[in-house]
Scaffold this active site. Structure first.
Site, PDB file in Angstrom:
ATOM      1  N   GLU A  31       0.870  -1.177  -0.092  1.00 44.69           N
ATOM      2  CA  GLU A  31       0.080  -0.045   0.101  1.00 44.69           C
ATOM      3  C   GLU A  31       0.786   1.357  -0.118  1.00 44.69           C
ATOM      4  O   GLU A  31       0.715   2.125  -0.599  1.00 44.69           O
ATOM      5  CB  GLU A  31      -0.983   0.098   1.168  1.00 44.69           C
ATOM      6  CG  GLU A  31      -2.003  -0.965   0.999  1.00 44.69           C
ATOM      7  CD  GLU A  31      -1.559  -2.380   1.528  1.00 44.69           C
ATOM      8  OE1 GLU A  31      -0.454  -2.767   2.058  1.00 44.69           O
ATOM      9  OE2 GLU A  31      -2.343  -3.445   1.357  1.00 44.69           O
ATOM     10  N   HIS A  73     -11.756  -5.077   8.686  1.00 43.98           N
ATOM     11  CA  HIS A  73     -12.444  -4.790   7.436  1.00 43.98           C
ATOM     12  C   HIS A  73     -13.433  -3.938   7.486  1.00 43.98           C
ATOM     13  O   HIS A  73     -14.450  -3.935   6.757  1.00 43.98           O
ATOM     14  CB  HIS A  73     -12.968  -6.074   7.024  1.00 43.98           C
ATOM     15  CG  HIS A  73     -11.920  -7.208   6.304  1.00 43.98           C
ATOM     16  ND1 HIS A  73     -11.028  -7.810   7.280  1.00 43.98           N
ATOM     17  CD2 HIS A  73     -11.641  -7.348   5.180  1.00 43.98           C
ATOM     18  CE1 HIS A  73     -10.256  -8.468   6.710  1.00 43.98           C
ATOM     19  NE2 HIS A  73     -10.560  -8.264   5.227  1.00 43.98           N
TER      20      HIS A  73
END
Ligand SMILES: Cc1ncc(C[n+]2csc(CCOP(=O)(O)OP(=O)(O)O)c2C)c(N)n1
Lengths: 385, 354
Positions: free
Chosen positions: B61, B130
């Site tokens: 990322e 999540h």
């Protein structure tokens, strides 16, 4: 049914395929590439040819001017004219050798330590020192100079270079230019331990980006020696794992740094992928003017490296081969003094700073919040020094 | 011309239309290529535009953000996807240290037209990492625009506007709304990026929400109406910059305000909203500004997430705590029930700004 906590034996019903034979990748040598030895004599290296005398002369001149700039900046820091100064004295061969290998289309990605590189790249000394003076975070237009702002967080500039060259490749066809834009990323030995360095190396290799990462291993990351930073035989070995070209050079040999970087840039532009270069050099001064280096390193070590000064070494060679005499040297010194004088004069007074600058470029168009704050600062704000 | 689309389809349409309109727009991230992203927001883009324009990045990322910064420095408009909110944290360094600051550091010489799309928030039964709502981290960072749509129409418009923005945008996609449907006008999308939208008119109090909690606020307003309170619902759309004007106008008119968001309340985005409202509407307020937020805990396991997420019932509970009568307390303390036990609540009788 029998239950155990240990691993269960899996019956081998299939035969394993024989391991694929992978060719050994070329490993960077533990002996650094050297073209001019520390006593100023030539060393023949089969992989890199030495640059011609004019180039050696240009490297020498840039190193002398760079060191004078560096000394002047250190003085300005002592006088309180700079907030801080991280000297690169002793690292001139890397600062200069890397930058002079760039072509007009290429970009430079320097760190806080790389002011001499930025000056060599053609940015005015006052503009280079704007960051360290505390006037602004960057004193030049990156596009005008093809030079990213000097980077303070470690290793984070490396992926920017990968993205920038990616964009350049995409734009090349559209804009009719045929030259490939390559990038030179400067980073320290400590920075190679950062996770961000890993991601950037991997992206560069995956995207075959024309980026050369020049690691100036100056042996210390503030007080931490490189031996506590990495178990790799050389930092160049790190490149091998990413599938990158990797070289290990004598970082106090401007000819070797220049030739290696120039070669790596050429390869990269031709589609040969990025390169990781470890240049072994030494930081002669403390980490910054505020760092008590005697607490962690021996004077003996410093003295040893002072005896391997990159400037003296090239001077010896140039004089021996008849490309430098006292007159030429004096001319270079005069130019260096001139730069130092100008810098001193221009830094003698504090610049007038405009508080409105604080709000001008946070967003393309100032938000209502910033407009209100700008008015408040204009009303009651005051810059104390 | 208006069609009915899910929010996911509206986002997908916005990406495709933006790529068609501007060859400098590139889309990349983890699994966004042939798979079309784990939520299929990038579905079909590689097929239409090729791997040069929409591609899978290595699984890294910080590298996604760092390379996007370099691309933006050199003329592209990258739209990158972070697979899930909590997996954007490795890129946080690049976001706050570089993406948000490059314009400022270079006095405007380098702009950062980058959009970071982050499927965000809970309510879909996801396991840990999540479901984070991380807007406060981003909104706290000067130089970033932080936005979150609540309808398919806004999702389309706001994403197009974000891609066109010269400044970096953290585009928070409330993932539990991906499958909600609504009309989308792609030919004349209007503007939605900087201004809050009034989703429901009201006179007694203002509910301030964004993203997934707009729906909750609207449901809460419906319950409050049954109780006799007329609640206005504002959808901020843009968390940064903040639309003081719309919010201030509304609260000065209603005299009461409640902020609804699903992130933790402590030092959360709602604290900023409450502070701004207090500063600007002090003399108009009939009650303290209340917050209906997530609990101050790490995001809970999916079977307990309903306790954490704001609900219409919790909004109604807050409405009832808005000091409609002087003996009512606005605090959310444990003894609230005891304090209010003896006080009869006459619905709506003292409601409204005086
Ligand atoms: C991400 C990050 N962590 C910590 C620091 C603080 N810091 C500044 S310089 C430095 C040492 C860097 O060493 P090295 O990479 O070898 O470069 P050098 O300073 O020797 O040129 C540290 C720890 C920083 N700038 N960035």
């Amino acid at each position: 049914m029998e239950r155990t906590n240990g691993p269960r034996a899996v019956p081998r019903t299939t035969r394993l395929a024989p391991p694929e034979v992978v060719a050994d990748p070329p490993l960077p040598s533990s002996r650094p590439v050297t073209l001019v030895d520390h006593d100023g004599t030539r060393v023949s290296d089969s992989s890199f040819s030495p640059p011609p005398p004019e180039t050696l002369g240009a490297l020498f001149r840039a190193m002398v001017i760079g060191r004078r700039f560096d000394l002047q900046a250190s003085t300005l820091a002592r006088q309180g004219r700079l907030a801080v100064y991280p000297s690169s004295m002793g690292q001139e061969a890397c600062q200069v050798g890397g930058v002079l290998a760039l072509s007009d289309h290429d970009w430079l990605f320097p760190t806080y330590r790389d002011s001499v590189a930025a000056v060599t790249h053609g940015i005015g000394p006052v503009e280079v020192l704007t960051l360290l003076r505390g006037n602004w975070h960057c004193g030049y237009d990156p596009h005008a100079h093809r030079c990213a702002p000097q980077c303070t967080p470690l290793a984070t500039n490396a992926s920017h270079a990968v993205g920038l060259t990616y964009a350049a490749r995409r734009k090349r066809g559209e804009e009719g230019s045929t030259a490939t834009t390559a990038a030179l990323v400067l980073m320290g030995d400590g920075a190679t331990s950062e996770g961000e360095a890993h991601e950037a190396y991997n992206y560069a290799a995956m995207w075959n980006a024309p980026v050369v990462f020049l690691v100036q291993n100056n042996h210390w990351a503030i007080s931490v020696p490189v031996s506590k930073q990495s178990k790799a035989p050389t930092l160049a070995h790190k490149g091998v794992g990413y599938g990158m070209n990797a070289y290990h050079v004598d970082g106090n040999d401007a000819a070797a740094v220049y030739s290696t970087v120039a070669h790596a840039l050429r390869e990269a532009r031709a589609g040969g992928g990025p390169a990781l270069i470890e240049a072994r050099t030494y930081r002669m001064e403390p980490h910054t003017n505020a760092d008590p280096a005697h607490r962690y390193r021996d004077q003996g070590e410093v003295d040893y490296w002072r005896s391997r000064d990159p400037i003296e070494r090239l001077e010896t060679l140039l004089r021996a081969e008849g490309h430098l005499d006292d007159e030429v040297r004096a001319r270079i010194d005069t130019d260096a003094e001139l730069l130092a004088d100008t810098l001193r004069q221009r830094m003698a007074d504090d610049d007038e700073l405009d508080p409105a600058d604080l709000f001008a470029n946070v967003y393309a168009t100032p938000t209502p919040l910033l407009q209100a704050q700008r008015q408040r600062v204009a009303r009651v704000g005051k810059v104390r020094r | 011309m208006s069609e009915t689309l899910t929010m996911a389809a509206a986002l997908n349409r916005a990406l495709g239309d933006a790529m068609r309109a501007d060859p400098d727009v590139v889309v990349y991230g983890e699994d966004v290529g042939i798979l079309g992203g784990v939520f299929r927001i990038t579905d079909g883009l590689t097929e239409e535009f090729g791997e040069e324009r929409c591609f899978d990045s290595p699984l890294a990322e910080a590298g996604i953000l760092g390379t996007a910064i370099g691309m933006a420095m050199n003329g592209l408009r990258p739209v990158v996807e972070m697979q899930f909110d909590a997996f954007a944290y490795p890129a946080f360094q690049q976001v706050v240290s570089h993406l948000a600051k490059l314009r400022n550091r270079t006095r405007g010489a380098v702009s950062m037209p980058v959009v970071v799309r982050i499927p965000y928030g809970g309510g879909i039964g996801g396991v840990e990492h999540h479901a984070d709502a991380s807007e406060a981290y981003y909104a706290h960072t000067p130089g970033l625009r932080v936005v979150s749509p609540s309808t398919p129409a806004d999702a389309y418009t706001m994403l197009r506007e974000s891609i066109a923005s010269p400044d970096p945008v953290i585009f928070l996609e409330p993932k539990r709304l991906y499958w909600s449907k609504g009309p989308v006008n792609t030919t004349d999308p209007g503007a939605a990026l900087d201004r809050a939208a009034r989703r429901r008119e009201g006179t007694d109090l203002t509910l301030i929400a964004y993203g997934a909690t707009v729906e909750i606020a609207e449901e809460g307003a419906a319950l409050a109406a049954e109780d006799g309170y007329s609640a206005e619902v504002l959808d901020l759309r843009s968390l940064a910059p903040f639309d003081d004007e719309t919010v201030t106008e509304s609260v000065r008119r209603t005299g009461r305000a409640i902020v609804v968001h699903e992130a933790q309340g402590f030092v959360g985005y709602g604290a900023e909203v409450a502070a701004r409202v207090s500063e600007q509407c002090f003399h108009y307020l009939e009650a303290p500004v209340l917050r209906v937020c997530g609990l101050d805990i790490p995001y809970p396991p999916p079977k307990l997430e309903d306790l954490h997420l704001p609900s219409a019932e919790r909004v109604l509970d807050a409405v009832r705590r808005l000091q409609w009568e002087s003996a009512w307390t606005a605090t959310d303390g444990e003894d609230r029930a005891a304090v209010s036990a003896g006080v009869a609540h006459t619905a709506g009788s003292t409601g409204g700004a005086s």
